[in-house]
Scaffold this motif. Sequence first.
Motif, short mmCIF file in Angstrom:
data_model
loop_
_atom_site.label_atom_id
_atom_site.label_comp_id
_atom_site.label_asym_id
_atom_site.label_seq_id
_atom_site.Cartn_x
_atom_site.Cartn_y
_atom_site.Cartn_z
N TYR A 50 0.83 -1.07 -0.03
CA TYR A 50 -0.19 -0.05 0.19
C TYR A 50 0.91 1.25 0.04
O TYR A 50 0.65 2.01 -0.84
CB TYR A 50 -1.13 -0.06 1.13
N ASN A 59 -2.00 4.33 -6.60
CA ASN A 59 -3.05 3.99 -6.05
C ASN A 59 -4.23 4.09 -6.49
O ASN A 59 -4.57 5.41 -6.63
CB ASN A 59 -2.92 4.34 -4.46
N ASP A 60 -5.32 3.08 -6.58
CA ASP A 60 -6.60 3.47 -6.98
C ASP A 60 -7.44 2.72 -5.80
O ASP A 60 -7.23 2.16 -4.94
CB ASP A 60 -6.79 2.88 -8.29
N GLU A 61 -8.62 2.96 -6.19
CA GLU A 61 -9.83 2.78 -5.26
C GLU A 61 -9.85 1.18 -4.71
O GLU A 61 -10.00 0.58 -3.68
CB GLU A 61 -11.21 3.27 -5.69
N ARG A 62 -9.65 0.48 -5.82
CA ARG A 62 -9.75 -0.94 -5.87
C ARG A 62 -8.77 -1.65 -4.96
O ARG A 62 -8.84 -2.36 -4.12
CB ARG A 62 -9.99 -1.76 -6.99
N PHE A 63 -7.37 -1.14 -5.38
CA PHE A 63 -6.18 -1.68 -4.62
C PHE A 63 -6.19 -1.36 -2.99
O PHE A 63 -5.98 -2.12 -2.24
CB PHE A 63 -4.97 -1.06 -5.29
N SER A 65 -8.81 -0.65 -1.35
CA SER A 65 -10.10 -1.61 -0.56
C SER A 65 -9.31 -3.30 -0.35
O SER A 65 -9.81 -3.61 0.68
CB SER A 65 -11.50 -1.50 -1.36
N VAL A 66 -8.86 -3.60 -1.45
CA VAL A 66 -8.08 -4.85 -1.31
C VAL A 66 -7.25 -4.98 -0.13
O VAL A 66 -7.21 -5.78 0.87
CB VAL A 66 -7.37 -5.33 -2.82
N CYS A 67 -6.22 -3.81 -0.16
CA CYS A 67 -5.34 -3.61 0.97
C CYS A 67 -6.08 -3.82 2.47
O CYS A 67 -5.61 -4.28 3.46
CB CYS A 67 -4.35 -2.66 0.60
N GLN A 68 -7.13 -3.10 2.36
CA GLN A 68 -7.98 -2.81 3.68
C GLN A 68 -8.34 -4.18 4.23
O GLN A 68 -8.35 -4.32 5.44
CB GLN A 68 -8.90 -1.50 3.79
#
Length: 121
Positions: A50, A59-63, A65-68
């Motif tokens: 991240y 960094n995009d929104e999908r990446f 959210s996957v990291c979170q």
Amino acid sequence: MKTTRLLPWILFFSGMLIYVTGLWWACPLLSGKGYFLGVLMTGMFVTYAYQRAENLDQNDERFASVCQMVALITVGLLLVGVWNAPLAPIEIGLYPAAFFVCLIGQVLLLRPRQNEQNGEL
């Protein structure tokens, strides 16, 4: 004003050493030791991925959210493992705290310095 890079290193290594050595002696089975080491490595990898994407502006929104999601699963696995391990009550709070101190140190290490962004050293 120059900021020191010693504090993140101290946080990172002290958290990692407390976590790894404490759980090494506390867990009687090798599978438990591997479980907690895997939890630490997963947490460190997701924070590294991240922060690297954030530093490179990729960094995009999908990446994110996957990291979170992976970070929440890792924290959940840590808490379930600590709760079910044969630990003293003080150790149940100590090892998750050491885990988070290690991750905070890693995040501070990977954060770009203000002087480096301006082209100065």
